[in-house]
Design an enzyme around this catalytic site. Structure first.
Site, PDB file in Angstrom:
ATOM      1  N   ASN A   9      74.993  92.920  50.876  1.00  0.00           N
ATOM      2  CA  ASN A   9      75.762  93.488  52.086  1.00  0.00           C
ATOM      3  C   ASN A   9      76.158  92.146  52.832  1.00  0.00           C
ATOM      4  OD1 ASN A   9      77.224  94.563  54.017  1.00  0.00           O
ATOM      5  ND2 ASN A   9      75.742  95.717  54.949  1.00  0.00           N
ATOM      6  N   TRP A  10      77.412  91.597  52.840  1.00  0.00           N
ATOM      7  CA  TRP A  10      77.489  90.199  53.409  1.00  0.00           C
ATOM      8  C   TRP A  10      77.926  90.615  54.624  1.00  0.00           C
ATOM      9  CZ3 TRP A  10      81.051  87.249  49.134  1.00  0.00           C
ATOM     10  CH2 TRP A  10      80.021  87.054  48.375  1.00  0.00           C
ATOM     11  N   LYS A  11      78.243  91.776  55.250  1.00  0.00           N
ATOM     12  CA  LYS A  11      78.393  92.068  56.408  1.00  0.00           C
ATOM     13  C   LYS A  11      79.684  91.381  56.999  1.00  0.00           C
ATOM     14  CE  LYS A  11      73.813  93.524  57.428  1.00  0.00           C
ATOM     15  NZ  LYS A  11      72.680  93.708  58.353  1.00  0.00           N
ATOM     16  N   HIS A  90      76.115 102.896  57.269  1.00  0.00           N
ATOM     17  CA  HIS A  90      75.051 102.193  57.726  1.00  0.00           C
ATOM     18  C   HIS A  90      74.740 102.095  59.263  1.00  0.00           C
ATOM     19  CE1 HIS A  90      73.574  97.910  58.232  1.00  0.00           C
ATOM     20  NE2 HIS A  90      73.416  97.839  57.045  1.00  0.00           N
ATOM     21  N   GLU A  92      74.400  99.801  61.533  1.00  0.00           N
ATOM     22  CA  GLU A  92      75.247  99.151  62.417  1.00  0.00           C
ATOM     23  C   GLU A  92      76.618  99.954  62.741  1.00  0.00           C
ATOM     24  OE1 GLU A  92      73.560  94.857  60.970  1.00  0.00           O
ATOM     25  OE2 GLU A  92      75.654  95.742  60.012  1.00  0.00           O
ATOM     26  N   GLU A 159      67.352 102.509  55.078  1.00  0.00           N
ATOM     27  CA  GLU A 159      67.201 101.132  55.817  1.00  0.00           C
ATOM     28  C   GLU A 159      66.555 101.243  57.193  1.00  0.00           C
ATOM     29  OE1 GLU A 159      70.137  97.886  54.712  1.00  0.00           O
ATOM     30  OE2 GLU A 159      71.127  99.333  55.964  1.00  0.00           O
ATOM     31  N   GLY A 165      67.297  92.677  59.953  1.00  0.00           N
ATOM     32  CA  GLY A 165      67.490  91.527  60.553  1.00  0.00           C
ATOM     33  C   GLY A 165      66.393  91.044  61.807  1.00  0.00           C
ATOM     34  N   SER A 205      65.256  93.608  55.653  1.00  0.00           N
ATOM     35  CA  SER A 205      64.447  92.250  55.306  1.00  0.00           C
ATOM     36  C   SER A 205      63.984  92.140  53.935  1.00  0.00           C
ATOM     37  CB  SER A 205      63.463  92.181  56.550  1.00  0.00           C
ATOM     38  OG  SER A 205      63.978  92.203  57.669  1.00  0.00           O
ATOM     39  N   GLY A 226      70.701  92.087  53.062  1.00  0.00           N
ATOM     40  CA  GLY A 226      71.424  91.565  53.838  1.00  0.00           C
ATOM     41  C   GLY A 226      71.366  90.081  53.871  1.00  0.00           C
ATOM     42  N   GLY A 227      70.656  89.388  54.725  1.00  0.00           N
ATOM     43  CA  GLY A 227      70.591  87.971  54.966  1.00  0.00           C
ATOM     44  C   GLY A 227      70.382  87.324  53.651  1.00  0.00           C
TER      45      GLY A 227
END
Length: 241
Positions: A9-11, A90, A92, A159, A165, A205, A226-227
């Protein structure tokens, strides 16, 4: 046997040109799992046009087919772009845009009507986790989101919000216990046979150091990353765990 699925997920990251270079590198490899990228809306068409092995999906869609919803992305456009999946619910989106389980349910139904796989995200906050409300929160999210839904055509992503994050990761034991809880809840809503076919991811993470241990868990069939999905070498290590 459930086929593993790892999605990056590149957000709100990655320029179009950089994303295409990243994708081209991924496409050089062969995989025996499903590998996907959820990119920003404007990148979806060029990414999908270049992808041959990698699944391409949206990070969100609207819960209405059309109308006066400035800035939103319709399911019909996702279908026209021949996308493979779409993230739904999600944390967010829930936190910053006040999405509810009922909204998530509407989105899932629209996506399934268009044969686009919903990746349904659920998870508890740090406060809920510390107050030992995980079971209550997750079961409610699953029940409301999947009401009248053909769940066997969905992917579920657990999640924990407290691990997104933050550098904190649920231990494999915690992640497995909640993914097992999700499968049991789905079984109670449908059947054990259907529940055993549903793929459940863990997200929060995830990195090259912990992916192998997480994927060894009985009820974890993949990861929503994510990251670590923004760095090509890290992501390639993840998908070749």
């Amino acid at each position: 046997m459930r086929k593993p699925i790892i999605i990056g997920n590149w957000k709100m990251n990655m320029q179009i040109a950089d994303g295409l270079v990243f994708l081209n590198d991924l496409e050089k490899e062969s995989y025996n799992i499903d590998v996907g990228i959820a990119c920003q809306a404007i990148s979806l068409i060029p990414m999908k046009e270049q992808a041959k092995k990698v699944l391409i999906g949206a990070q969100n869609t609207n819960d209405e087919l059309n109308g006066a919803y400035t800035g939103e992305l319709s399911v019909d456009l996702l279908k026209e772009a021949e996308l493979d999946f779409c993230l739904v619910g999600h944390s967010e989106r829930r936190q910053y845009y006040n999405e509810s389980d009922e909204t998530v349910n509407k989105k899932i139904k629209l996506l399934l009507e268009k044969q686009i796989t919903p990746v349904v995200c659920v998870g508890e906050s740090l406060e809920q986790y510390e107050n030992k409300q995980t079971k209550e929160v997750i079961e409610k999210q699953i029940e409301l989101a999947l009401q009248d839904v053909d769940v066997k055509n969905c992917v579920i992503a657990y999640e924990p919000i407290w691990a997104i994050g933050t550098g904190k990761t649920a231990t494999p034991e915690i992640a497995q216990s909640v993914c097992r809880l999700i499968r049991k809840k789905i079984a109670s809503l449908t059947s054990v046979e259907i529940a055993n076919k549903v793929r459940i991811q863990y997200g929060g993470s995830v990195n090259p150091e912990n992916i192998k241990e997480l994927m060894a868990c009985e009820d974890i069939d993949g990861a929503l990353v994510g990251g670590a999905s923004l760095k090509i070498n890290d992501f390639k290590k993840l998908i070749s765990y």
